[in-house]
Structure formats: structure tokens, C-alpha cells
Design an enzyme around this catalytic site. Sequence first.
Site, PDB file in Angstrom:
ATOM      1  N   CYS A 166       0.749  -1.513   0.034  1.00  0.00           N
ATOM      2  CA  CYS A 166       0.067   0.114  -0.037  1.00  0.00           C
ATOM      3  C   CYS A 166       0.695   1.177  -0.080  1.00  0.00           C
ATOM      4  O   CYS A 166       1.507   1.609   1.056  1.00  0.00           O
ATOM      5  CB  CYS A 166      -0.986  -0.031   1.282  1.00  0.00           C
ATOM      6  SG  CYS A 166      -1.734   1.414   1.455  1.00  0.00           S
ATOM      7  N   CYS A 179       0.287   3.825   2.832  1.00  0.00           N
ATOM      8  CA  CYS A 179       0.447   3.430   3.833  1.00  0.00           C
ATOM      9  C   CYS A 179       2.080   3.267   4.176  1.00  0.00           C
ATOM     10  O   CYS A 179       2.589   3.549   4.927  1.00  0.00           O
ATOM     11  CB  CYS A 179       0.462   1.689   3.921  1.00  0.00           C
ATOM     12  SG  CYS A 179      -1.019   1.075   4.042  1.00  0.00           S
TER      13      CYS A 179
END
Length: 148
Positions: free
Chosen positions: A68, A71
Site C-alpha cells: 500500500c 501506508c
Amino acid sequence: MSDPLMIPCAHCGGLNRLPSARLDDAPRCGYCKQPVLNDAPFALDEAGFARQARGDLPLLVDVWAAWCGPCRAFAPVFEQAAARLRGRCRLAKLDSEAHPRLAGQLGIRSIPSLLLYRDGREVARQSGALPLPQLLDWLRGQGIAPLP
Ligand SMILES: [Zn+2]
């Protein structure tokens, strides 16, 4: 808040009884002798999650995954936040790919997600990354004052 506080060690999860006045003195764990409160976020797993969420200091969990991009971009912000919140809030990371069952139990629909726990209960949730000032403001709104 009760005093002394019962705080799970960031390293071994052992429950330490600490007077709140000692939180800024880098207290060491009675079990593993490492610092009870980490300067950096620590990793959560399924076995340790319930115990860590229960401690007398709030626990902020960053649910993330390596694939991600948002993230990964948020990770340094979360690390900076940990330094500003030492002795006020514990910061931990939950890898949703390594622990999909726990992420499912927590109802994670998007990552990154930020979950705030007090006394074992989720009290606030934020979906999506925040810049550091907004993250600290969000925590102030939950009664957690960062270090200057
Ligand atoms: Zn320990």
C-alpha cells in the site's frame, strides 16, 4: 486515570505497574529489562493485540500493508508521532496482510486505518493517512496532548 498505571511492555507484552510520574524516565520492563515505552512504533500480532489494547495508556494502531503506497508514505509520519507521544500514547503497527483474520475482526475496510484504544475498547477511528499536525490535532481531540 488510575495510578500507578498498568502498561504492557512494547517488547515482551509483560504487564508493568508504573507510577504516572515515572513515565518520562524511560522505565525498564520488569520482565525483559528493555524500555517499556518504545520511541518507535512496535509491531502487533494476533496473540499480543488484546493485551496491548488493554493497557492504561491509550494505544494507537496503524493498520497497514507493504503493498500500500499511502501506508508506506505515512510510516515516517507515524514514527515522528511516536516520539511526540512518548508516555502519553503507545503507537503500534498491525500488518493487515500478515494478520488478515485480526484485520477482518477489526472491520478494516481500507488502509491505512488508525484505531485508538482505551481500556481494551476502540474509542476512535480514522480512515486514511494524516499529515503530522492533523494527526496530533486528532489525538488532542481525544484528550491526548503531545510533547512540544
Ligand atoms: Zn518487557
